[in-house]
Design an enzyme around this catalytic site. Structure first.
Site, PDB file in Angstrom:
ATOM      1  CG  ASN A  59     -10.385  -1.561  -8.774  1.00 38.92           C
ATOM      2  OD1 ASN A  59     -10.942  -1.318  -9.907  1.00 38.92           O
ATOM      3  ND2 ASN A  59      -9.621  -2.666  -8.837  1.00 38.92           N
TER       4      ASN A  59
ATOM      5  CB  CYS B 222      -7.940  -3.632  -6.264  1.00 40.12           C
ATOM      6  SG  CYS B 222      -8.874  -4.402  -6.350  1.00 40.12           S
ATOM      7  CG  HIS B 223      -5.562  -9.702  -7.794  1.00 45.06           C
ATOM      8  ND1 HIS B 223      -6.783  -8.927  -8.587  1.00 45.06           N
ATOM      9  CD2 HIS B 223      -5.021 -10.953  -8.185  1.00 45.06           C
ATOM     10  CE1 HIS B 223      -5.999  -9.183  -9.521  1.00 45.06           C
ATOM     11  NE2 HIS B 223      -5.343 -10.246  -8.876  1.00 45.06           N
TER      12      HIS B 223
ATOM     13  CE1 TYR C  51      -4.026  -2.084   0.225  1.00 44.26           C
ATOM     14  CE2 TYR C  51      -2.779  -3.109   1.406  1.00 44.26           C
ATOM     15  CZ  TYR C  51      -3.805  -2.946   1.301  1.00 44.26           C
ATOM     16  OH  TYR C  51      -5.188  -3.784   1.072  1.00 44.26           O
TER      17      TYR C  51
ATOM     18  CD  GLU D  79      -1.957 -12.074 -10.628  1.00 46.29           C
ATOM     19  OE1 GLU D  79      -1.230 -11.684 -10.722  1.00 46.29           O
ATOM     20  OE2 GLU D  79      -3.229 -11.601 -11.353  1.00 46.29           O
TER      21      GLU D  79
END
Length: 168
Positions: free
Chosen positions: A125, A133-134, A102, A160
């Site tokens: 978002n 945003c993950h 962040y 991912e």
């Protein structure tokens, strides 16, 4: 509506591009989201437009592990100011398979000390998954929050390769 491994997603867009992705799109979420769109755009949402069809195809490929970079045009109408700056930075410069803190994201947009505001931007978002945003996590290694729920965030990060797949 798009069925995905993380549950149904509601996709909505305009002629400019994809404008909204809604997690866990049950009847209540759909009704609330469509009302939000009517209020924001002043028109009834259209079920099938090129941006939504392109987004659906890209999301299917993403969840199949075949797509790393979304190319669908985005309509940023539901974001503005600081939130939009942060979300655009995230979309442009935090690639698949990586995470950012962040505070680091706040620094990247020239707002040192705005880590909490970055968290609020993530919560606002309108385009989750596509605007990832993950991928924003706490500096100490914690997952942080997530509008789609922490289990959904874990699943996306595991897809991912950032986190290990759950054991069961």
């Amino acid at each position: 509506m798009l069925d995905t491994p993380i549950g149904p997603l509601l996709l909505a867009g305009t002629d400019a591009g994809l404008a909204l992705v809604v997690f866990h799109a049950d009847d209540r979420a759909r009704t609330r989201s469509l009302a939000r769109l009517r209020g924001a755009f002043g028109t009834e949402p259209v079920a099938s437009i090129p941006a939504v069809e392109a987004a659906a195809a890209e999301l299917v490929a993403y969840f199949a592990g075949e797509l790393r970079d979304f190319t669908v045009p985005l309509d940023w109408s539901l974001s503005s100011g600081f939130n939009e700056r942060v979300l655009r930075e995230l979309a442009a410069r935090v690639p698949y398979g990586t995470v950012v803190g962040y505070q680091d994201l706040a620094d990247r947009v020239g707002e040192p000390g705005a880590a909490r505001a970055v968290g609020a931007a993530m919560g606002s978002n309108p385009l989750p998954v596509v605007v990832p945003c993950h991928r924003v996590v706490e500096s100490g290694g914690g997952l942080g929050g997530f509008g789609g729920g922490l289990e959904t965030k874990r699943q996306l990060l595991a897809l991912e390769g950032v986190l290990p797949q759950p054991l069961f």
